[in-house]
Write an enzyme that holds these catalytic residues in place. Sequence first.
Site, PDB file in Angstrom:
ATOM      1  N   LYS A   9      -6.030   4.275  -7.112  1.00 31.83           N
ATOM      2  CA  LYS A   9      -6.853   4.766  -6.002  1.00 31.83           C
ATOM      3  C   LYS A   9      -8.244   4.140  -6.000  1.00 31.83           C
ATOM      4  CE  LYS A   9      -3.701   7.256  -4.105  1.00 31.83           C
ATOM      5  NZ  LYS A   9      -3.147   6.850  -2.800  1.00 31.83           N
ATOM      6  N   TYR A  13      -2.929   6.632 -11.790  1.00 31.24           N
ATOM      7  CA  TYR A  13      -3.244   7.089 -10.434  1.00 31.24           C
ATOM      8  C   TYR A  13      -4.707   6.795 -10.094  1.00 31.24           C
ATOM      9  CZ  TYR A  13      -3.214  10.132  -6.312  1.00 31.24           C
ATOM     10  OH  TYR A  13      -3.294  10.617  -5.033  1.00 31.24           O
TER      11      TYR A  13
END
Length: 243
Positions: A152, A148
């Site tokens: 991002k 993640y």
Amino acid sequence: MKPVSELEGKVCLVTGASRGIGKAIAHLLDAGGASVIAVARPSEALDALAEEMSERTTLIGADATSDAFLEQIDGLHRLDVLINNLGTNVPRLMEDVDDGLLDLMINLNIRSTYRISRSAVRRMSQDGRVINITSQMGHVGSARRTVYCMTKHAIEGLTKAMAIELAPRGIRVNSVAPTFVETEMTKPMLADPEFADFVKRMIPLGRLADAEDVARAVAFLCGPGAKMITGQSLIVDGGWTAQ
């Protein structure tokens, strides 16, 4: 929510619009007079959104990662604002991340954002705006979030590169990076009392963000108050990343 009148007449495409942050963004843009194109997979939630929005709204029930959806963007007569709100997270220790999960998150969080943005900017003229919904995890690291955080951070980098490339056309590109917001995705994580306590300890303001906090940041970046802001990340995290 207070209407944002400077959005009146703008055509705004919002992905992941049927729930959570995307739904709040769609509602606020609609309240501000925008013509919203709300995109999400077909669902009861998307059907319900149709009942809540104005007659200016167009709902598209589609897989936003598909070639067919890109063709729909190519067919738009006009597009002023793109809100990239697709993304997912499956917290897991790095050693337990299999290639299937890795590919799923890279495809949804990075590849689809790039492909949608590429199609959207082809439809934009002067004064277009792209806003990528990222995360505070695009600025820091965290255990059980290696994939993640990687995705991002990638979108934060894409935001900067797009801003430089598209500036000569007058298109501004920014991101909004929220802390934890209680949504359908985060609710199971926050149901763990130990984790929920950790999150609140990490936020100096002492509370989670809500979806409207994120939507208002998006509306600001859409408006004239942000006309000289591009390539930036508006971090809506209650102070988490300031520590």
